[in-house]
Structures are given as structure tokens and as C-alpha cells.
Write an enzyme that holds these catalytic residues in place. Structure first.
Site, PDB file in Angstrom:
ATOM      1  CD  GLU A 113      -3.080  -0.911   0.224  1.00  0.00           C
ATOM      2  OE1 GLU A 113      -3.085   0.119  -0.471  1.00  0.00           O
ATOM      3  OE2 GLU A 113      -3.962  -1.789   0.142  1.00  0.00           O
TER       4      GLU A 113
ATOM      5  CG  ASP B  81      -5.939  -7.154  -7.514  1.00  0.00           C
ATOM      6  OD1 ASP B  81      -4.911  -7.411  -6.863  1.00  0.00           O
ATOM      7  OD2 ASP B  81      -6.786  -6.327  -7.135  1.00  0.00           O
TER       8      ASP B  81
ATOM      9  CD  GLU C 225     -14.253  -5.230  -1.444  1.00  0.00           C
ATOM     10  OE1 GLU C 225     -13.036  -5.446  -1.385  1.00  0.00           O
ATOM     11  OE2 GLU C 225     -14.728  -4.199  -1.973  1.00  0.00           O
TER      12      GLU C 225
ATOM     13  CD  GLU D 293     -10.505  -1.354  -8.171  1.00  0.00           C
ATOM     14  OE1 GLU D 293      -9.414  -1.225  -7.595  1.00  0.00           O
ATOM     15  OE2 GLU D 293     -11.590  -0.989  -7.664  1.00  0.00           O
TER      16      GLU D 293
ATOM     17  CB  THR E 294      -2.285  -0.992  -9.263  1.00  0.00           C
ATOM     18  OG1 THR E 294      -3.500  -1.703  -9.086  1.00  0.00           O
ATOM     19  CG2 THR E 294      -1.629  -0.737  -7.914  1.00  0.00           C
TER      20      THR E 294
END
Length: 575
Positions: free
Chosen positions: A136, A276, A369, A390, A473
């Protein structure tokens, strides 16, 4: 023929990145210009509502709590569900400001961008007692600083005037150096957690995710290219190569692993949480740095996904060892996949899966989610929507690739839903339960970094004109530069790594030839046989199809596959 496919064939030829499309009818006025202007202004207002409230009620702490108009120092809490080892001395690192800089640049707010750069240059330090999640912190803070430095020093942007702009790179370098102790493991796979002041803590957990190990190369690689210091890229590459060596015989990766033993802990895998961004980063590392090694990784991984995870227009989870389905679920993080498929030219497949995600969005008004495909219901304990980007991201990519105005309508529906359900007086709040629209007191930094950014770019892509960017990302743009298409010096490649020395002659690829196979009537370009990941045939005996579109086109013969009356792919026909 689907909307996306029809418009893709009639309007554009896709080359490398979607914003570099060549429109056949580019001389005609845009019939949707008024709509785009209206919607871009609407998104601009959304961004500033969230940003101004952050600056008023939370800055310089990490993130805004919009319901109470307070703050959270969340960088030390991200992914830390038990909130252990939190330091009372940590007072935030202006996380949301760092994340917002590239969005400010894209919105054309040079004044606020420069103010942010100046404040960070004079006040930010990473010499703080804070245990953070490496993944993160990398995608949010390091990526934000590196991207903002590039934008600030780009003479064509003229975003800053002061000499202090280079301080962003100094801050990024300091942070990158604080990351390096995490990679000191027997395997080279990094710990998931690192204390910015003290390094790896005693008795630190050795568990991490595939994304945590495999999604560091863009930010750390860019840092190495900017500083000339190869340590950052070398550490990220070593971890990525080790991770890839752990794949199963089916070319599948698990979700959770041990960084000290190099053993898998969770064998179930998919394209969602925990895995992902691995797929995203190996492809984008090829684009950004010209690494054919990354392209080969992506090809094999993409084929495996199509073969073992895909079921019609859906993607389920499977056991990495056997390929057998484990969980039949759609997760909000999976919605990035259609955008990634656009980057490799698989526009038809991208359009199909995007429609499924949007259908679930329409069903609830937001994207939960986790949605159980086998029961057609939202997961009983994961009903939340934390303002994720996304679906907006994939909508942006698909519009760039097709120019189908339907995607403009999708974007408008997303904007209206966000304003209706999540906008409050103090900003934008996450949703705790999409079935009741109960709110949660948190405005994540990625809402300004990604969600608003991709929605704005959907309607106003002027920032991308004559530019060639890869978005990380976390939505931070990194320019594709010829000078970055180099390998690490031979001295930094261990002698026992033979896979990247004396490589076999390369076949031409669709990417290197700047051609999208989805728009071609055959796979021959001149006298060169093109190698492509587009429309991988599904060889599974149990694969079921609903239409010919589900079966795709074989990547070697370029023949379209038929869906039989029994619902199986397998017959062939020419284009």
C-alpha cells in the site's frame, strides 16, 4: 455483434495504449462534445468537494472522515485489520495530498499542484515510527511522489516554477531506501510490513500476498531509472522472478505465501484481491521498461486465466494446483480486468466482462465488495463499497478503445450513483452495506487518486494528447520513455540467472508491432507471423458458452470458434 466490437471495427485502430488510438473519422466534430463538457465539469466538482473537505478537516493527516469531518492517520492502518503495533507518535504523512497531486495535474490546477509540491518539499519526512503495509505504501506514497516529480519536472506541463520540485524525488528515494530492509529474506520476497523508522519488526509476520510481492516493479523501477540507483528495481525484480518461479505447472499462482520459506499458504487464486495487480504489473512493466521477460510472463499467466478461471463472461477462483473451481464469486477488485484486456487488444472479451460488472452495479446502485455468482446474491458479510475505482477505470479504457458512446452513459450512471449515495456535506463516504446504503466514515485516498481521475478522463482526455503514459494500479501516470527501455547492468544480474542471458531470437509480437489483433482480419503483418495473447482458445472440456462471442478467436490460426447447440466451444470457422 456487441457494441464494443462494432465500434472498435468501425472507428479505431488500437495501438499499444488506448489513448493513442487513431480515429478514421477524426476530422468530424465530436457529436458528444456537449455531454462530455457537462460531465467533466460534474466530475471536477466531485473531486474538489472531496479534496477541499480533506484539506479543511483532515490535512496534513492521511485521510478524511467525511461524516464527522475529522481525520484518520490511516497509512499505518491500511490492511491492518487488528490495528496492532500502531504508534501514537505517527501523525500522518499527508497521504491524500500525495495521492491527489497527479489528479490536480490532470485537472489542470497548476496552482494547487505547486502548493502541494511546496508543502511536501518543506514538511514531509519518513523518519517516523509507523508500521506500514509495503504494498500500500509503495503504490500510494512512492508512486504518488515519483509520478508527481515527473509531472513537476516535465517542461511541457509547466506545473511548477520553483527549484524545490526535485525534493519530491529526494523524498521518494528516502522512502525507497526505507523499503529495502523488507527484501532481506532468504527468498528475496519482501515482508508485507515494514516500520519506516526501525525496519522489519521483531516477530513480524512472514505471510504476504501475491500482489504484495509482484506489484512493486513499476514504482521501484521508475525510481531506479530516475536516480540511476539500481537497488530499487533489482529488489523488485528479484522478488517478482522468485514469485513467478513458484507458479504451478498450470502457470497459476496462489494468493498467500510465506516470504521466508517460499511456500504457498493459500492455493486458491483468481483475478481478484491478493493477485489482481500481479497481472497488471507484469504487462505494464513490459510497456514501461520494454522487458520481453515481463511480456512472456504475462502471456503465460493470461492464457492460464482464460483457461482455468473464465466461465463464459465471468471469472471464478480456482485451485492453482488442479485448476478446479473453488469460489464462484465476483469481487469489486476484479473489475480492473476489462481495462487490462483493452491494453492487449482483447476488446471483445473486455466488453463482455465489463457488462457483467456493470449489471451488478445497476442491481444495487453500487458494486458490492463480493457477489456470489452461484447464488446470485451479495455476500452476507462483504456488502460494502469503499468508493473503489476499478469499474470506472475499465469504462475509461473501453471508451478510449471503442469510442462507443454507451460507455459515456455508463460513466454518467456511475457519477450519478456516487453523488446520490455517497456524497455528504463533509466529502464522500464509503458505503457499509449496498443493500441499505448505510454509510461508513471514511473517504479513501484512492477516491481522489483513481475514481475521480478515471471518470474525468472518460470525458476529458486532453491531458493524454500526444502523451504516452502507463497508469499504476493506484492511478498514477508514468511516461513511457525510450530511455527507460534498458536492462539492468550485467553486474547486477546474478550469475545463476540464465533465463535473461543469451535469449532466443524474438518473435514479433502484436504489442511490439503496435497492432491490435482484435482489429485485424488475419494474424499476418507483412511477412511476420504475429504472436498474440488475444482471444486465447479455452481448451477445457467443461467450459460452457452462451454465444459464439464467449468462445473467442484462436491466437495462432485467427479462426473464430463456434458455440455448439450443447453449449460447448470447439468448432471453427474463418473470419
Amino acid at each position: 455483434m456487441s457494441r464494443g466490437n462494432r465500434w472498435a471495427r468501425s472507428l479505431i485502430l488500437l495501438v499499444i495504449l488506448p489513448h493513442l488510438c487513431i480515429e478514421i473519422y477524426c476530422s468530424k466534430p465530436d457529436p458528444f462534445a456537449a455531454k462530455k463538457k457537462r460531465m467533466s465539469e460534474k466530475v471536477r466538482q466531485m473531486f474538489y468537494h472531496g479534496y477541499d473537505n480533506y484539506m479543511m478537516h483532515a490535512f496534513p493527516h492521511d485521510e478524511l472522515k467525511p461524516l464527522t469531518k475529522t481525520f484518520t492517520n490511516s497509512l499505518s492502518e491500511l490492511g491492518n485489520l487488528k490495528l496492532e503495533h500502531l504508534s501514537e507518535k505517527y501523525n500522518g504523512s499527508a497521504l491524500t495530498l500525495i495521492e491527489s497531486l497527479s489528479s490536480l495535474a490532470i485537472l489542470g490546477n497548476h496552482t494547487e499542484f505547486e502548493k502541494g509540491v511546496l508543502w511536501l518539499s518543506e514538511n514531509l519526512t519518513f523518519d517516523v515510527d509507523a508500521r506500514v503495509n509495503l504494498f500500500e505504501c509503495n503504490i500510494r506514497v512512492l508512486g504518488g511522489l515519483v509520478s508527481a516529480h515527473i509531472l513537476a519536472t516535465d517542461s511541457t506541463n509547466r506545473l511548477t516554477k520553483g527549484t524545490y520540485k526535485s525534493q519530491l524525488l529526494n523524498l521518494a528515494t528516502e522512502l525507497g531506501e526505507r523499503f529495502l530492509p523488507a527484501f532481506n529474506t532468504p527468498t528475496g520476497l519482501p515482508y508485507a510490513w515494514i516500520n519506516l523508522k526501525y525496519g522489519v519488526m521483531e516477530n513480524e509476520t512472514t505471510e504476504t500476498s501475491t500482489s504484495g510481492c509482484g506489484s512493486l516493479i513499476l514504482e521501484m523501477g521508475a525510481l531506479s531509472r530516475l536516480t540511476g540507483d539500481p537497488r530499487f528495481e533489482f529488489a523488485a525484480l528479484r522478488a517478482l522472478r522468485k514469485l513467478w518461479s513458484m507458479r504451478s505447472s498450470l502457470n497459476l499462482l496462489g494468493t498467500i505465501l510465506d516470504v521466508e520459506t517460499g511456500e504457498w499458504i493459500e492455493y486458491s487464486s483468481g483475478i481478484g484481491a491478493g493477485v489482481d495487480s500481479f497481472y497488471e504489473y507484469v504487462l505494464k512493466a513490459h510497456l514501461l521498461f520494454g522487458r520481453e521477460e515481463m511480456w512472456r510472463m504475462f502471456q503465460l499467466a493470461y492464457i492460464a486465466v482464460q483457461k482455468y478461471f473464465r466461465y463464459g463472461t465471468w471469472y471464478h477462483d480456482s485451485d492453482m494446483r488442479t485448476g478446479r473451481a473453488t469460489y464462484w464469486q465476483l469481487t469489486s477488485l476484479q473489475a480492473f480486468w476489462p481495462g487490462l484486456q483493452v491494453l492487449v487488444g482483447d476488446v471483445t472479451a473486455a466488453n463482455s466482462s465489463h457488462r457483467e460488472f456493470y449489471h451488478v452495479w445497476q442491481k444495487f446502485g453500487l458494486l458490492p465488495e463480493r457477489y456470489l455468482l452461484d447464488h446470485q446474491m451479495v455476500h452476507p458479510t462483504e456488502r460494502y463499497y469503499p468508493l473503489r475505482p476499478e469499474l470506472s477505470e475499465s469504462t475509461f479504457y473501453l471508451y478510449q478503445a471503442t469510442k462507443d458512446p454507451w460507455y459515456l452513459e455508463v460513466g454518467e450512471a456511475i457519477v450519478d450513483s456516487l453523488n446520490l449515495h455517497t456524497r455528504v456535506e463533509g466529502g464522500f463516504a464509503s458505503v457499509r452495506d449496498v443493500t441499505t446504503m448505510e454509510l461508513e466514515d471514511h473517504q479513501h485516498s484512492f477516491f481522489l487518486s483513481e475514481t475521480c481521475k478515471y471518470l474525468f478522463l472518460l470525458y476529458d482526455d486532453s491531458f493524454l494528447v500526444n502523451k504516452n503514459y502507463v497508469f499504476t494500479t493506484e492511478g498514477h501516470p508514468l511516461p513511457i520513455l525510450h530511455s527507460w527501455h534498458e536492462r539492468l547492468p550485467e553486474a547486477y544480474i546474478p550469475s545463476n540467472w540464465t533465463s535473461i542471458k543469451g535469449e532466443e531470437p524474438k518473435r514479433a509480437s502484436a504489442m511490439s508491432m503496435q497492432i491490435c489483433p482484435a482489429s485485424m482480419h488475419n494474424c499476418i503483418h507483412g511477412n511476420v507471423q504475429l504472436e498474440s495473447v488475444c482471444h486465447i482458445p479455452d481448451a477445457r472440456d467443461d467450459h460452457r458458452c452462451l454465444s459464439d462471442e464467449d468462445c473467442g478467436v484462436d491466437s495462432t490460426s485467427c479462426r473464430r470458434r463456434l458455440c455448439s447447440m450443447a453449449g460447448y466451444c470447439g468448432q471453427w470457422r474463418y473470419h
